[in-house]
Motif scaffolding. Structure first.
Motif, short mmCIF file in Angstrom:
data_model
loop_
_atom_site.label_atom_id
_atom_site.label_comp_id
_atom_site.label_asym_id
_atom_site.label_seq_id
_atom_site.Cartn_x
_atom_site.Cartn_y
_atom_site.Cartn_z
N ARG A 1 37.70 43.04 35.78
CA ARG A 1 37.14 43.86 36.86
C ARG A 1 35.70 43.45 37.16
O ARG A 1 35.28 43.40 38.32
N ASP B 1 38.99 49.04 45.39
CA ASP B 1 39.70 50.30 45.38
C ASP B 1 38.63 51.37 45.58
O ASP B 1 38.06 51.87 44.62
N ASP C 1 35.50 51.27 43.40
CA ASP C 1 35.93 50.68 42.14
C ASP C 1 36.61 49.34 42.39
O ASP C 1 36.82 48.92 43.53
N SER D 1 40.08 47.12 41.51
CA SER D 1 41.47 47.17 41.05
C SER D 1 41.93 45.74 40.77
O SER D 1 41.76 44.85 41.60
N ARG E 1 42.79 54.13 36.08
CA ARG E 1 44.00 54.50 36.81
C ARG E 1 44.99 53.35 36.72
O ARG E 1 44.69 52.24 37.16
N GLN F 1 48.87 47.15 37.27
CA GLN F 1 47.68 47.31 38.12
C GLN F 1 46.74 48.30 37.46
O GLN F 1 47.16 49.35 36.96
N ALA G 1 42.74 50.16 37.85
CA ALA G 1 41.56 50.41 38.68
C ALA G 1 40.54 51.24 37.90
O ALA G 1 40.90 52.18 37.19
#
Length: 273
Positions: free
Chosen positions: A83, A112, A115, A117, A248, A258, A260
């Protein structure tokens, strides 16, 4: 008397408290040895970090991410670092989607909201993909260490063993973590996690191989999402609560995961190599 030192600029970033030293070696190569990594990662004598990241050129993606643990060992995947690198590359390119090459394969990152993702690639669940020392069902692994038993094992570019417990806070992970990491069942060592499930929320604590207890571990969050879904404890979406905060998560229909969450630039500087 003047002392001439070779210095390199670096970024210090973290994802939910899982912290990284990041070097950009795309234009000026940087070859680090394990001793260099251990010295830089030392929190008293160096900069201090859980993992050290070197950004390198890639023929297959926008950037190659070389990942080192604080103990000087190399690792194929690190979700929180992905990230952070994703944020650097998204801001640098101005694009909505970028690709990151790692030793574990190609990953992607996108915005995202505020953020980042990232798609962390395929979750692998075969015993020889973890890998384990012998063939067994990875949904119910025959392993007991102290009060922990019956983990689910998942490979997310690195090996994970996830133990579901009534209360993750009550587990003495500082004692059990090293024994699990070096257990002979795991020829490449293992990241050991304890998890408690409440609805679609998972409380997760992680012992990372080569780093110890960390405030957050993105690949472990991926692993626990897959493990909980395989056990029927959650659906394919979950919020994973780590010591450093929430991620998430979704185990997608194509088998990839995935993730995030937030990233933070702590400071920049130069350091003697």
């Amino acid at each position: 008397m003047s002392i001439h030192l070779h210095t390199r600029p670096f970024l210090k970033m973290h994802g939910l408290g899982n912290d990284f030293i990041i070097f950009d070696a795309r234009e000026h190569p940087l070859a680090l040895a394990a001793d260099d990594v251990r010295a830089l990662s030392n929190r008293r004598r160096g900069i201090g970090c859980d993992q050290l990241i070197v950004m390198k050129p890639s023929d297959r993606a926008d950037v190659f991410m070389e990942i080192w643990n604080a103990d000087g060992s190399r690792v194929g995947a690190c979700g929180n670092a992905t990230r952070c690198i994703g944020k650097i590359m998204l801001e640098e390119t101005g694009r909505d989607l970028i690709s990151i090459e790692t030793e574990a394969g190609l990953l992607s990152a996108k915005w995202d909201s505020t953020d980042i993702s990232v798609n962390m690639g395929l979750a692998r669940t075969a015993w020889d993909e973890i890998p384990l020392a012998r063939e067994m069902d990875t949904l119910h692994v025959e392993l007991t260490v102290g009060e922990l038993s019956d983990p689910v094992c998942v490979n997310m570019g690195n090996p994970h063993a996830v133990f579901f417990v009534p209360d993750a806070e009550e587990i003495d992970l500082a004692t059990l973590g090293p024994e699990l990491e070096h257990h002979p069942l795991f020829p490449e060592r293992v990241n050991a996690s304890v998890a408690s499930v409440s609805g679609d929320t998972i409380r997760l604590r992680v012992w990372e191989r080569g780093a110890g207890i960390t405030e957050a571990c993105g690949s472990a969050a991926c692993a626990v999402t897959v493990a909980a879904s395989r056990r029927g404890l959650t659906g394919r979406k979950a919020t994973v609560l780590l010591d450093g905060g929430p991620l998430r998560m979704e185990w997608l229909a194509d088998g990839t995961v995935q993730m995030a969450g937030s990233t933070t630039l702590s400071f920049t500087g130069e350091v003697a190599i």
